[in-house]
Design a protein around this motif. Sequence first.
Motif, mmCIF file in Angstrom:
data_model
loop_
_atom_site.group_PDB
_atom_site.id
_atom_site.type_symbol
_atom_site.label_atom_id
_atom_site.label_comp_id
_atom_site.label_asym_id
_atom_site.label_seq_id
_atom_site.Cartn_x
_atom_site.Cartn_y
_atom_site.Cartn_z
ATOM 1 N N PHE A 96 15.699 -39.191 3.623
ATOM 2 C CA PHE A 96 17.006 -39.446 3.026
ATOM 3 C C PHE A 96 17.142 -40.950 2.788
ATOM 4 C CE2 PHE A 96 17.598 -35.533 5.354
ATOM 5 C CZ PHE A 96 18.434 -34.772 4.541
ATOM 6 N N PHE A 97 17.945 -41.314 1.790
ATOM 7 C CA PHE A 97 18.311 -42.708 1.594
ATOM 8 C C PHE A 97 19.829 -42.768 1.499
ATOM 9 C CE2 PHE A 97 18.783 -46.931 0.273
ATOM 10 C CZ PHE A 97 17.587 -47.594 0.441
ATOM 11 N N GLN A 98 20.428 -43.485 2.437
ATOM 12 C CA GLN A 98 21.883 -43.635 2.394
ATOM 13 C C GLN A 98 22.237 -44.656 1.323
ATOM 14 O OE1 GLN A 98 24.415 -43.892 6.042
ATOM 15 N NE2 GLN A 98 24.874 -45.898 5.209
ATOM 16 N N GLY A 99 23.171 -44.290 0.464
ATOM 17 C CA GLY A 99 23.541 -45.145 -0.663
ATOM 18 C C GLY A 99 24.192 -46.452 -0.253
ATOM 19 N N ILE A 100 24.732 -47.153 -1.232
ATOM 20 C CA ILE A 100 25.268 -48.490 -1.036
ATOM 21 C C ILE A 100 26.657 -48.417 -0.404
ATOM 22 C CG2 ILE A 100 25.889 -50.643 -2.193
ATOM 23 C CD1 ILE A 100 22.863 -49.866 -2.281
ATOM 24 N N SER A 101 26.810 -49.072 0.734
ATOM 25 C CA SER A 101 28.113 -49.140 1.394
ATOM 26 C C SER A 101 28.899 -50.315 0.820
ATOM 27 C CB SER A 101 27.926 -49.319 2.901
ATOM 28 O OG SER A 101 29.182 -49.484 3.535
ATOM 29 N N PRO A 102 30.076 -50.078 0.247
ATOM 30 C CA PRO A 102 30.813 -51.149 -0.431
ATOM 31 C C PRO A 102 31.715 -51.938 0.507
ATOM 32 C CG PRO A 102 31.963 -49.093 -0.755
ATOM 33 C CD PRO A 102 30.729 -48.777 0.058
ATOM 34 N N SER A 103 32.197 -53.075 0.012
ATOM 35 C CA SER A 103 33.174 -53.890 0.734
ATOM 36 C C SER A 103 34.472 -53.946 -0.070
ATOM 37 C CB SER A 103 32.633 -55.304 0.958
ATOM 38 O OG SER A 103 32.373 -55.934 -0.277
ATOM 39 N N HIS A 104 35.522 -54.446 0.566
ATOM 40 C CA HIS A 104 36.836 -54.554 -0.093
ATOM 41 C C HIS A 104 37.461 -55.912 0.208
ATOM 42 C CE1 HIS A 104 36.248 -50.144 -0.065
ATOM 43 N NE2 HIS A 104 36.981 -50.170 -1.161
ATOM 44 N N TYR A 105 36.757 -56.978 -0.163
ATOM 45 C CA TYR A 105 37.262 -58.323 0.080
ATOM 46 C C TYR A 105 38.264 -58.784 -0.975
ATOM 47 C CZ TYR A 105 33.991 -59.256 3.872
ATOM 48 O OH TYR A 105 33.328 -59.231 5.081
ATOM 49 N N ASN A 106 38.242 -58.179 -2.144
ATOM 50 C CA ASN A 106 39.070 -58.643 -3.250
ATOM 51 C C ASN A 106 39.917 -57.499 -3.793
ATOM 52 O OD1 ASN A 106 40.184 -59.787 -5.529
ATOM 53 N ND2 ASN A 106 38.253 -60.621 -6.293
ATOM 54 N N ALA A 107 41.219 -57.543 -3.543
ATOM 55 C CA ALA A 107 42.111 -56.455 -3.943
ATOM 56 C C ALA A 107 42.221 -56.295 -5.449
ATOM 57 C CB ALA A 107 43.496 -56.659 -3.332
ATOM 58 N N SER A 108 41.850 -57.322 -6.210
ATOM 59 C CA SER A 108 41.892 -57.182 -7.668
ATOM 60 C C SER A 108 40.889 -56.136 -8.153
ATOM 61 C CB SER A 108 41.624 -58.526 -8.348
ATOM 62 O OG SER A 108 40.303 -58.973 -8.101
ATOM 63 N N SER A 109 39.878 -55.842 -7.339
ATOM 64 C CA SER A 109 38.883 -54.851 -7.755
ATOM 65 C C SER A 109 39.455 -53.439 -7.759
ATOM 66 C CB SER A 109 37.639 -54.927 -6.867
ATOM 67 O OG SER A 109 37.933 -54.537 -5.544
ATOM 68 N N TRP A 110 40.570 -53.239 -7.036
ATOM 69 C CA TRP A 110 41.244 -51.932 -7.144
ATOM 70 C C TRP A 110 42.657 -52.099 -7.726
ATOM 71 C CZ3 TRP A 110 40.122 -53.936 -2.203
ATOM 72 C CH2 TRP A 110 41.203 -54.227 -1.382
ATOM 73 N N ASN A 111 42.878 -53.199 -8.416
ATOM 74 C CA ASN A 111 44.104 -53.454 -9.193
ATOM 75 C C ASN A 111 45.371 -53.486 -8.355
ATOM 76 O OD1 ASN A 111 42.537 -53.571 -11.521
ATOM 77 N ND2 ASN A 111 42.890 -51.431 -12.055
ATOM 78 N N GLU A 112 45.293 -54.103 -7.190
ATOM 79 C CA GLU A 112 46.498 -54.243 -6.365
ATOM 80 C C GLU A 112 46.914 -55.711 -6.341
ATOM 81 O OE1 GLU A 112 48.243 -53.096 -1.964
ATOM 82 O OE2 GLU A 112 46.461 -52.098 -2.731
ATOM 83 N N ALA A 113 47.956 -56.023 -7.094
ATOM 84 C CA ALA A 113 48.355 -57.418 -7.298
ATOM 85 C C ALA A 113 48.969 -58.048 -6.048
ATOM 86 C CB ALA A 113 49.346 -57.505 -8.454
#
Length: 203
Positions: A96-113
């Motif tokens: 198995f290969f576990q996929g890429i685990s993401p980070s959430h350092y920048n709220a603009s990436s999910w459009n939260e002003a």
Amino acid sequence: MLDRNLFLVDVVKENIGRVLKLDSIEGGQLWKGIDLLIFNTWHWWNRRGPTQPWDFIEVGGVIKKDMDRMLAFETALRTWAAWVNANINPSKSRVFFQGISPSHYNASSWNEAKARSCLGQTQPLLSSSYPDGVPPALGVLKKVLNTVRKDVTLLDITMLSLLRKDGHPSIYGTGAANGMDCSHWCLAGVPDTWNEILYSLIV
């Protein structure tokens, strides 16, 4: 057994310092003959400064101080893929290969002003897509996996983890105001979902 190998390929101490060898995977000797192998890498590929665990990169016999990190990641994955093709017997080992685990350092990436990072997030994104898209590293991983002749199952946890902006320790995992941790995950939490998916695939 946990083999904490940050890059899958070798990091070797030499006279000049620690060398990340993108086309060497001697550490793979440890993985031979194991019934179930779960691989993962990406988290450390963009580390720079004091937390970078290597001093030089070597590929094709050429030593460099640095190079494009996405290209280095892909080169290492291709070395790993060649190892799988040469060493895995599908009748004895499952990969198995576990996929890429993401980070959430920048709220603009999910459009939260009104937010800056994952700090204070209490709800996941109620969507099936992520505004900023998936990390480019996932595309690189999938491209390399398509070249592997042996059967490798991708544990594609990237999108479901992207939606969980509420799942990180933030300031609570690193000593309050001393830093932010928007890349690791709280337990219990998101990694339990990864494990449930793995379990369902195994059984």
